[in-house]
Design an enzyme around this catalytic site. Structure first.
Site, PDB file in Angstrom:
ATOM      1  N   ALA A  17       0.788  -1.144   0.129  1.00  0.00           N
ATOM      2  CA  ALA A  17      -0.152  -0.204   0.172  1.00  0.00           C
ATOM      3  C   ALA A  17       0.764   1.259   0.110  1.00  0.00           C
ATOM      4  O   ALA A  17       0.543   2.302   0.452  1.00  0.00           O
ATOM      5  CB  ALA A  17      -0.952   0.027   1.133  1.00  0.00           C
ATOM      6  N   ARG A  23      -2.671   9.207 -10.294  1.00  0.00           N
ATOM      7  CA  ARG A  23      -3.832   9.520 -11.241  1.00  0.00           C
ATOM      8  C   ARG A  23      -5.298   9.617 -10.336  1.00  0.00           C
ATOM      9  O   ARG A  23      -6.274  10.033 -11.048  1.00  0.00           O
ATOM     10  CB  ARG A  23      -4.099   8.307 -12.021  1.00  0.00           C
ATOM     11  CG  ARG A  23      -3.041   8.329 -13.438  1.00  0.00           C
ATOM     12  CD  ARG A  23      -3.274   7.064 -14.012  1.00  0.00           C
ATOM     13  NE  ARG A  23      -2.680   5.955 -13.282  1.00  0.00           N
ATOM     14  CZ  ARG A  23      -2.807   4.603 -13.687  1.00  0.00           C
ATOM     15  NH1 ARG A  23      -3.432   4.477 -14.653  1.00  0.00           N
ATOM     16  NH2 ARG A  23      -1.844   3.787 -13.106  1.00  0.00           N
ATOM     17  N   LYS A  30      -4.009   7.035  -2.130  1.00  0.00           N
ATOM     18  CA  LYS A  30      -4.738   6.505  -2.854  1.00  0.00           C
ATOM     19  C   LYS A  30      -5.328   5.236  -1.790  1.00  0.00           C
ATOM     20  O   LYS A  30      -6.667   5.190  -1.910  1.00  0.00           O
ATOM     21  CB  LYS A  30      -4.203   5.635  -4.132  1.00  0.00           C
ATOM     22  CG  LYS A  30      -5.064   4.801  -4.658  1.00  0.00           C
ATOM     23  CD  LYS A  30      -4.621   4.201  -6.205  1.00  0.00           C
ATOM     24  CE  LYS A  30      -3.552   3.279  -6.239  1.00  0.00           C
ATOM     25  NZ  LYS A  30      -3.296   2.997  -7.392  1.00  0.00           N
ATOM     26  N   ASP A 110      -5.161  -1.545  -2.984  1.00  0.00           N
ATOM     27  CA  ASP A 110      -6.123  -0.630  -3.911  1.00  0.00           C
ATOM     28  C   ASP A 110      -6.867  -1.710  -4.638  1.00  0.00           C
ATOM     29  O   ASP A 110      -7.511  -1.466  -5.881  1.00  0.00           O
ATOM     30  CB  ASP A 110      -5.086   0.324  -4.992  1.00  0.00           C
ATOM     31  CG  ASP A 110      -4.242  -0.578  -5.730  1.00  0.00           C
ATOM     32  OD1 ASP A 110      -3.860  -1.709  -5.358  1.00  0.00           O
ATOM     33  OD2 ASP A 110      -3.250   0.316  -6.404  1.00  0.00           O
ATOM     34  N   GLY A 145       0.395  -7.410 -16.460  1.00  0.00           N
ATOM     35  CA  GLY A 145       1.362  -8.319 -16.572  1.00  0.00           C
ATOM     36  C   GLY A 145       0.817  -9.511 -17.065  1.00  0.00           C
ATOM     37  O   GLY A 145      -0.340  -9.998 -17.024  1.00  0.00           O
ATOM     38  N   ARG A 339     -30.825  12.945  16.101  1.00  0.00           N
ATOM     39  CA  ARG A 339     -29.395  13.431  16.416  1.00  0.00           C
ATOM     40  C   ARG A 339     -28.968  12.246  17.134  1.00  0.00           C
ATOM     41  O   ARG A 339     -29.677  11.577  17.978  1.00  0.00           O
ATOM     42  CB  ARG A 339     -28.937  14.475  16.415  1.00  0.00           C
ATOM     43  CG  ARG A 339     -29.086  15.668  15.527  1.00  0.00           C
ATOM     44  CD  ARG A 339     -28.899  16.982  15.906  1.00  0.00           C
ATOM     45  NE  ARG A 339     -27.716  17.256  16.596  1.00  0.00           N
ATOM     46  CZ  ARG A 339     -27.601  18.286  17.392  1.00  0.00           C
ATOM     47  NH1 ARG A 339     -28.586  19.212  17.456  1.00  0.00           N
ATOM     48  NH2 ARG A 339     -26.316  18.603  17.928  1.00  0.00           N
ATOM     49  N   ALA A 386     -46.701  22.103  17.943  1.00  0.00           N
ATOM     50  CA  ALA A 386     -45.614  22.705  16.736  1.00  0.00           C
ATOM     51  C   ALA A 386     -44.733  23.946  17.336  1.00  0.00           C
ATOM     52  O   ALA A 386     -45.385  24.677  18.344  1.00  0.00           O
ATOM     53  CB  ALA A 386     -46.472  23.292  15.688  1.00  0.00           C
TER      54      ALA A 386
HETATM   55  C1  UD1 Z   1       1.446  -5.033 -10.873  1.00  0.00           C
HETATM   56  C2  UD1 Z   1       2.132  -6.272 -11.511  1.00  0.00           C
HETATM   57  C3  UD1 Z   1       1.470  -6.813 -12.780  1.00  0.00           C
HETATM   58  C4  UD1 Z   1       0.001  -6.898 -12.446  1.00  0.00           C
HETATM   59  C5  UD1 Z   1      -0.581  -5.717 -11.897  1.00  0.00           C
HETATM   60  C6  UD1 Z   1      -1.900  -5.933 -11.194  1.00  0.00           C
HETATM   61  C7  UD1 Z   1       4.400  -6.213 -11.241  1.00  0.00           C
HETATM   62  C8  UD1 Z   1       5.890  -5.820 -11.457  1.00  0.00           C
HETATM   63  N1  UD1 Z   1       3.500  -6.209 -11.865  1.00  0.00           N
HETATM   64  O1  UD1 Z   1       1.695  -3.813 -11.756  1.00  0.00           O
HETATM   65  O2  UD1 Z   1       2.080  -7.949 -13.321  1.00  0.00           O
HETATM   66  O3  UD1 Z   1      -0.599  -7.175 -13.505  1.00  0.00           O
HETATM   67  O4  UD1 Z   1      -0.028  -5.376 -10.675  1.00  0.00           O
HETATM   68  O5  UD1 Z   1      -2.740  -4.860 -11.268  1.00  0.00           O
HETATM   69  O6  UD1 Z   1       4.354  -6.451  -9.865  1.00  0.00           O
HETATM   70  N2  UD1 Z   1       3.431  -0.786  -4.662  1.00  0.00           N
HETATM   71  C9  UD1 Z   1       4.102  -0.579  -3.319  1.00  0.00           C
HETATM   72  N3  UD1 Z   1       5.467  -0.209  -3.575  1.00  0.00           N
HETATM   73  C10 UD1 Z   1       5.971  -0.100  -4.752  1.00  0.00           C
HETATM   74  C11 UD1 Z   1       5.276  -0.372  -5.956  1.00  0.00           C
HETATM   75  C12 UD1 Z   1       4.016  -0.823  -5.769  1.00  0.00           C
HETATM   76  O7  UD1 Z   1       3.513  -0.786  -2.440  1.00  0.00           O
HETATM   77  O8  UD1 Z   1       7.173   0.394  -4.712  1.00  0.00           O
HETATM   78  C13 UD1 Z   1       1.942  -1.260  -4.521  1.00  0.00           C
HETATM   79  C14 UD1 Z   1       1.104  -0.054  -5.211  1.00  0.00           C
HETATM   80  O9  UD1 Z   1       0.495   0.718  -3.995  1.00  0.00           O
HETATM   81  C15 UD1 Z   1       0.088  -1.174  -5.453  1.00  0.00           C
HETATM   82  C16 UD1 Z   1       0.589  -2.340  -5.881  1.00  0.00           C
HETATM   83  O10 UD1 Z   1       1.716  -2.325  -5.251  1.00  0.00           O
HETATM   84  O11 UD1 Z   1      -1.032  -1.216  -4.717  1.00  0.00           O
HETATM   85  C17 UD1 Z   1       0.683  -2.611  -7.352  1.00  0.00           C
HETATM   86  O12 UD1 Z   1       1.575  -1.606  -7.827  1.00  0.00           O
HETATM   87  P1  UD1 Z   1       1.260  -0.991  -9.452  1.00  0.00           P
HETATM   88  O13 UD1 Z   1       2.603   0.092  -9.506  1.00  0.00           O
HETATM   89  O14 UD1 Z   1      -0.055  -0.335  -9.552  1.00  0.00           O
HETATM   90  O15 UD1 Z   1       1.882  -2.527 -10.109  1.00  0.00           O
HETATM   91  P2  UD1 Z   1       1.569  -2.404 -11.558  1.00  0.00           P
HETATM   92  O16 UD1 Z   1       2.453  -1.840 -12.600  1.00  0.00           O
HETATM   93  O17 UD1 Z   1       0.092  -2.106 -12.195  1.00  0.00           O
HETATM   94 CA    CA Z   2      -0.933   0.027 -11.627  1.00  0.00          CA
END
Ligand code: UD1
Ligand code: CA
Length: 463
Positions: A17, A23, A30, A110, A145, A339, A386
């Site tokens: 997290a 975005r 988030k 998320d 992925g 309330r 009233a």
């Molecule tokens: C990741 C997967 C991808 C998969 C997708 C599903 C990897 C390399 N890729 O991609 O294969 O299809 O999720 O949604 O794992 N987060 C951290 N620290 C970091 C990076 C990320 O806590 O340094 C957390 C983010 O807050 C998020 C989750 O990991 O909750 C996924 O990170 P995100 O950058 O969205 O991964 P994707 O590139 O979407």
């Molecule tokens: Ca992502």
């Protein structure tokens, strides 16, 4: 899937997290954005709890302070990832909490709609292997992925979209990111991943190729309902998953016999227990922990929060009821506001433009129109005219108003608390009382009525 089908290994959960959520265009991290009134990451924590995990580790980073202040669960392991260098790097931060002999389940802060049943199935699918992946087959796999399988259908690796060839991009089976891994193997693989890829990140997904290189079989569970694995990156997805969540809840309630005039216009932000023959009109919000008895009807645009509603209650349109207890056969509204700490005993009636606060209204009493009743103990069968106001606040302290059984308060009366109106007392309309009224007597304060003979209305001057 029953508990018994799960391997006997203890379960540890790591929730990622730390991500920024660029975005969302928000100062709120988030994972703290709310879905059905609850932070996204809290949904994930709550699901993890239901899996009887030995412990839950939250990897946090972006908006660290806000996350720590909002998520107050005392049983979490907290693990800071000050710089977000990838999902693999995120899990590395939690290494100190990983036991060799555990199954480690990796979840995402998320991704709020993943069901406990699906997670149980993933854990069961791992069997005796070192790891298992949760995957899905999507018509539009863009951004995810891809799962690369060999001719025997065995998983070989995961390739991120940004690193993928055109051929790999045609693969429709995607990585949800959720996986369960042996603790000892996870630790050894985490040491081997590097950031030699298009994004210069440490990918958790590189684990799969490492496992295959060591001769492991990678098991998987393919989830049919792809909403469950959807992550939230922007407000559009947040709204979509909110609707999906509400649709599921509305369906559950209707299956239990609740009538929802329009399931698309009903929101449950918490839990509700419902009796038989509950009818809920449109745009009703039920928040927190609520219980609703048998044969209750709730009018349009009503909000009920942390309240208990008895049997045979009618709540008309546009009411707000918070932290209150409503007895059987009460009538409320339209446009009533209850309330916190209001309690209505059976057959009480609270009508339009009435505000109650910390008011106990005993059996059969009526406050029908345009009144404020605060810090009040009201007996049975009282009639409040009233425009009656309890003046409960002297600018510094709150004071109590007591009204005995069968009292009758005339319209437009101000009761300056502390004050007690005796049982059976009648208060004349328009009174301002600052002293107690005796039982059974008529009490009033009223300027005498005057007649001015020969008086004429002014007439408009001629110019
Ligand atoms: C990741 C997967 C991808 C998969 C997708 C599903 C990897 C390399 N890729 O991609 O294969 O299809 O999720 O949604 O794992 N987060 C951290 N620290 C970091 C990076 C990320 O806590 O340094 C957390 C983010 O807050 C998020 C989750 O990991 O909750 C996924 O990170 P995100 O950058 O969205 O991964 P994707 O590139 O979407
Ligand atoms: Ca992502």
């Amino acid at each position: 899937m029953s508990q018994s089908s799960r391997p006997a290994k203890p379960l540890q959960v790591i929730i990622l997290a730390a991500g920024k959520g660029t975005r969302m265009y928000s100062s709120l991290p988030k994972v703290l954005h709310s879905l059905a009134g609850k932070p996204l990451v809290q949904h994930v924590i709550d699901s993890a709890r239901k899996l009887d995990a030995k412990d839950i580790t939250l990897v946090y980073g972006h908006g660290a302070e806000q996350v720590k202040n909002t998520i107050t669960d005392p049983q979490l392991n907290w693990c800071e990832q000050p710089e977000q260098l990838g999902t693999g790097h995120a899990v590395q931060q939690a290494e100190q909490f990983i036991d060799d002999k555990s199954n480690v389940l990796i979840l995402y802060g998320d991704v709020p709609l993943l069901s406990v049943a699906t997670l149980e199935k993933l854990i069961a699918a791992k069997q005796d292997q070192a790891l298992a992946l949760l995957t899905a087959i999507l018509d539009n796999p863009a951004g995810y992925g891809r799962i690369v399988r060999d001719s025997n259908n065995s998983i070989q690796k995961i390739v991120e979209e940004k690193d993928a060839t055109d051929e790999i991009r045609t693969i429709k089976e995607i990585n949800s990111g959720v996986m369960v891994v042996d603790g000892n193997r996870l630790k050894s693989w985490l040491h081997k991943i590097d950031n030699n890829n298009a994004q210069g990140e440490y990918y958790l997904t590189d684990l799969i190729e490492l496992a295959v290189q060591e001769g492991e079989t990678v098991n998987s569970f393919i989830v049919q309902d792809s909403k469950q694995i959807e992550g939230i990156n922007n407000k559009l997805q947040l709204a979509e998953l909110e609707r999906e969540y509400q649709r599921i809840q509305a369906e559950k309630l209707m299956t239990q016999g609740v009538t929802l005039r329009d399931p698309a216009r009903f929101d449950l932000r918490g839990q509700v227990k419902t009796g038989q023959d509950v009818v809920i009109d449109i745009n009703v919000i039920i928040d927190g922990d609520c219980s609703i008895g048998n044969n209750v009807s709730i009018g349009a645009n009503t909000v009920i929060k942390n309240s208990i509603i008895g049997d045979n209650v009618t709540i008309l349109e546009n009411c707000i009821i918070e932290q209150s207890v409503i007895g059987n056969a009460c009538n409320i509204g339209p446009f009533a506001r209850l309330r916190p700490d209001s309690e209505l005993e059976e057959n009480a009636k609270v009508g339009n433009f009435v505000e109650l606060k910390k008011a106990h209204i005993a059996k059969g009493s009526k406050v029908n129109h345009l009144s404020y009743i605060g810090d009040t103990l009201m007996g049975e069968n009282v009639n409040i005219g009233a425009g009656t106001i309890t003046c409960n606040y002297d600018g510094a302290n709150k004071h109590v108003t007591k009204i005995g059984d069968n009292a009758f308060i005339g319209s437009n009366t101000a009761l300056v608390a502390p004050i007690e109106i005796g049982a059976g007392a009648t208060i004349g309309a328009g009174s301002t009382l600052s002293k107690d009224a005796e039982p059974e007597k008529l009490t009033f304060t009223r300027a005498p009525q005057k007649i001015i003979n020969g008086w004429k209305r002014p007439v408009k001057c001629k110019k």
